[in-house]
Scaffold this motif. Structure first.
Motif, PDB file in Angstrom:
ATOM      1  N   UNK A   1       0.832  -1.208   0.000  1.00  0.00           N
ATOM      2  CA  UNK A   1       0.000   0.000   0.000  1.00  0.00           C
ATOM      3  C   UNK A   1       0.863   1.253   0.000  1.00  0.00           C
ATOM      4  N   UNK A   2       1.924   1.251   0.774  1.00  0.00           N
ATOM      5  CA  UNK A   2       2.845   2.395   0.810  1.00  0.00           C
ATOM      6  C   UNK A   2       3.471   2.600  -0.564  1.00  0.00           C
ATOM      7  N   UNK A   3       3.888   1.511  -1.204  1.00  0.00           N
ATOM      8  CA  UNK A   3       4.476   1.607  -2.539  1.00  0.00           C
ATOM      9  C   UNK A   3       3.468   2.182  -3.530  1.00  0.00           C
ATOM     10  N   UNK A   4       2.238   1.708  -3.488  1.00  0.00           N
ATOM     11  CA  UNK A   4       1.208   2.218  -4.404  1.00  0.00           C
ATOM     12  C   UNK A   4       0.943   3.705  -4.163  1.00  0.00           C
ATOM     13  N   UNK A   5       0.927   4.135  -2.901  1.00  0.00           N
ATOM     14  CA  UNK A   5       0.708   5.553  -2.589  1.00  0.00           C
ATOM     15  C   UNK A   5       1.843   6.405  -3.144  1.00  0.00           C
ATOM     16  N   UNK A   6       3.074   5.951  -2.969  1.00  0.00           N
ATOM     17  CA  UNK A   6       4.221   6.701  -3.493  1.00  0.00           C
ATOM     18  C   UNK A   6       4.171   6.771  -5.012  1.00  0.00           C
ATOM     19  N   UNK A   7       3.769   5.681  -5.648  1.00  0.00           N
ATOM     20  CA  UNK A   7       3.632   5.666  -7.101  1.00  0.00           C
ATOM     21  C   UNK A   7       2.566   6.671  -7.541  1.00  0.00           C
ATOM     22  N   UNK A   8       1.423   6.657  -6.859  1.00  0.00           N
ATOM     23  CA  UNK A   8       0.332   7.562  -7.204  1.00  0.00           C
ATOM     24  C   UNK A   8       0.750   9.021  -7.064  1.00  0.00           C
ATOM     25  N   UNK A   9       1.494   9.337  -5.996  1.00  0.00           N
ATOM     26  CA  UNK A   9       1.970  10.703  -5.771  1.00  0.00           C
ATOM     27  C   UNK A   9       2.897  11.158  -6.891  1.00  0.00           C
ATOM     28  N   UNK A  10       3.650  10.224  -7.475  1.00  0.00           N
ATOM     29  CA  UNK A  10       4.588  10.553  -8.547  1.00  0.00           C
ATOM     30  C   UNK A  10       3.939  10.496  -9.928  1.00  0.00           C
ATOM     31  N   UNK A  11       2.655  10.136  -9.997  1.00  0.00           N
ATOM     32  CA  UNK A  11       1.979  10.045 -11.279  1.00  0.00           C
ATOM     33  C   UNK A  11       2.189   8.707 -11.964  1.00  0.00           C
ATOM     34  N   UNK A  12       2.466   7.683 -11.183  1.00  0.00           N
ATOM     35  CA  UNK A  12       2.710   6.345 -11.731  1.00  0.00           C
ATOM     36  C   UNK A  12       1.712   5.366 -11.122  1.00  0.00           C
ATOM     37  N   UNK A  13       1.698   4.151 -11.657  1.00  0.00           N
ATOM     38  CA  UNK A  13       0.837   3.107 -11.102  1.00  0.00           C
ATOM     39  C   UNK A  13       1.671   1.856 -10.849  1.00  0.00           C
ATOM     40  N   UNK A  14       1.186   1.030  -9.933  1.00  0.00           N
ATOM     41  CA  UNK A  14       1.857  -0.230  -9.623  1.00  0.00           C
ATOM     42  C   UNK A  14       0.790  -1.304  -9.550  1.00  0.00           C
ATOM     43  N   UNK A  15       0.938  -2.338 -10.385  1.00  0.00           N
ATOM     44  CA  UNK A  15      -0.050  -3.403 -10.430  1.00  0.00           C
ATOM     45  C   UNK A  15       0.631  -4.760 -10.342  1.00  0.00           C
ATOM     46  N   UNK A  16      -0.018  -5.648  -9.625  1.00  0.00           N
ATOM     47  CA  UNK A  16       0.409  -7.037  -9.571  1.00  0.00           C
ATOM     48  C   UNK A  16      -0.660  -7.830 -10.309  1.00  0.00           C
ATOM     49  N   UNK A  17      -0.257  -8.498 -11.371  1.00  0.00           N
ATOM     50  CA  UNK A  17      -1.195  -9.313 -12.147  1.00  0.00           C
ATOM     51  C   UNK A  17      -0.589 -10.686 -12.366  1.00  0.00           C
ATOM     52  N   UNK A  18      -1.431 -11.593 -12.790  1.00  0.00           N
ATOM     53  CA  UNK A  18      -0.929 -12.929 -13.120  1.00  0.00           C
ATOM     54  C   UNK A  18       0.009 -12.807 -14.309  1.00  0.00           C
ATOM     55  N   UNK A  19       1.120 -13.524 -14.250  1.00  0.00           N
ATOM     56  CA  UNK A  19       2.125 -13.438 -15.318  1.00  0.00           C
ATOM     57  C   UNK A  19       1.549 -13.822 -16.672  1.00  0.00           C
ATOM     58  N   UNK A  20       0.703 -14.815 -16.693  1.00  0.00           N
ATOM     59  CA  UNK A  20       0.115 -15.258 -17.961  1.00  0.00           C
ATOM     60  C   UNK A  20      -0.735 -14.147 -18.579  1.00  0.00           C
ATOM     61  N   UNK A  21      -1.535 -13.477 -17.761  1.00  0.00           N
ATOM     62  CA  UNK A  21      -2.370 -12.378 -18.265  1.00  0.00           C
ATOM     63  C   UNK A  21      -1.508 -11.199 -18.697  1.00  0.00           C
ATOM     64  N   UNK A  22      -0.455 -10.940 -17.937  1.00  0.00           N
ATOM     65  CA  UNK A  22       0.438  -9.830 -18.296  1.00  0.00           C
ATOM     66  C   UNK A  22       1.143 -10.107 -19.620  1.00  0.00           C
ATOM     67  N   UNK A  23       1.545 -11.355 -19.847  1.00  0.00           N
ATOM     68  CA  UNK A  23       2.198 -11.704 -21.119  1.00  0.00           C
ATOM     69  C   UNK A  23       1.248 -11.485 -22.291  1.00  0.00           C
ATOM     70  N   UNK A  24      -0.008 -11.861 -22.120  1.00  0.00           N
ATOM     71  CA  UNK A  24      -1.002 -11.664 -23.176  1.00  0.00           C
ATOM     72  C   UNK A  24      -1.205 -10.174 -23.421  1.00  0.00           C
ATOM     73  N   UNK A  25      -1.248  -9.377 -22.344  1.00  0.00           N
ATOM     74  CA  UNK A  25      -1.442  -7.923 -22.478  1.00  0.00           C
ATOM     75  C   UNK A  25      -0.238  -7.264 -23.131  1.00  0.00           C
ATOM     76  N   UNK A  26       0.972  -7.784 -22.877  1.00  0.00           N
ATOM     77  CA  UNK A  26       2.185  -7.214 -23.467  1.00  0.00           C
ATOM     78  C   UNK A  26       2.257  -7.461 -24.968  1.00  0.00           C
ATOM     79  N   UNK A  27       1.604  -8.510 -25.435  1.00  0.00           N
ATOM     80  CA  UNK A  27       1.625  -8.850 -26.857  1.00  0.00           C
ATOM     81  C   UNK A  27       1.063  -7.692 -27.690  1.00  0.00           C
ATOM     82  N   UNK A  28       1.772  -7.303 -28.715  1.00  0.00           N
ATOM     83  CA  UNK A  28       1.311  -6.244 -29.604  1.00  0.00           C
ATOM     84  C   UNK A  28       1.643  -4.845 -29.124  1.00  0.00           C
ATOM     85  N   UNK A  29       2.418  -4.713 -28.032  1.00  0.00           N
ATOM     86  CA  UNK A  29       2.839  -3.400 -27.548  1.00  0.00           C
ATOM     87  C   UNK A  29       4.344  -3.276 -27.725  1.00  0.00           C
ATOM     88  N   UNK A  30       4.867  -2.085 -27.438  1.00  0.00           N
ATOM     89  CA  UNK A  30       6.311  -1.869 -27.498  1.00  0.00           C
ATOM     90  C   UNK A  30       7.052  -2.661 -26.420  1.00  0.00           C
TER      91      UNK A  30
END
Length: 171
Positions: A37-66
């Motif tokens: 939660x502290x990490x997410x708050x610091x990310x939000x304050x800096x204009x960033x996001x932090x997400x933990x997702x399943x690796x398989x779903x993240x790999x599918x989402x990464x497909x077709x991006x830079x």
């Protein structure tokens, strides 16, 4: 999580990845909920996001991006820190990793360029976009300020001379 929810997670992550300037991959080594939660708050304050997702779903989402090259880094419990500013997510992640031994920087990517852990640390040491803008504005304003001072100095000296003559004539 059913198939529809997984599809929504993948499409949302894919849309986010299409808009960001940097992705930092971190490995979670048993972080508590409070630390996360502290990490997410610091990310939000800096204009960033932090997400933990399943690796398989993240790999599918990464497909077709830079950031498709990041798929190899997605092993074990990982989180993705993203931001539009190329420095914000890296800076917060590296600073948090210095104070917390439960998170490790694995690598990342900026545009199509893959970065190892040292590359992310080097990116974090750069000034942020806002800091660069402030420096540029300072550089632009400095000559104008100096010019105003130079132009104003002869007029003030002339006024002092006239005042000296006026005081001399008054006595």
């Amino acid at each position: 999580m059913d198939r529809n929810q997984k599809a929504e997670v993948v499409s949302a992550l894919n849309a986010e990845l299409a808009e960001v300037g940097v992705v930092v991959v971190t490995r979670n080594l048993g972080m508590t909920v409070a630390q996360s939660t502290v990490l997410r708050q610091k990310m939000r304050e800096a204009g960033a996001t932090y997400k933990v997702t399943k690796n398989r779903l993240a790999r599918i989402a990464l497909d077709g991006t830079d950031y498709a090259g990041l798929s190899d880094m997605l092993t074990g419990p990982v989180g993705l820190a993203t931001s539009a500013d190329p420095v914000a997510a890296a800076k917060v992640a590296v600073e948090f990793a210095k104070t917390n031994d439960k998170i490790e920087i694995v690598g990342g990517a900026m545009g199509g360029m893959l970065l190892d852990a040292e590359g992310v640390k080097a990116l974090a040491s750069m000034p942020s976009l806002d800091e660069l803008r402030a420096k540029i504005i300072g550089l632009i304003q400095a000559p104008a300020t100096k010019l105003a001072t130079v132009i104003q100095t002869p007029a003030s000296q002339l006024a002092r001379v006239f005042n000296a003559y006026a005081e001399k004539d008054a006595t």
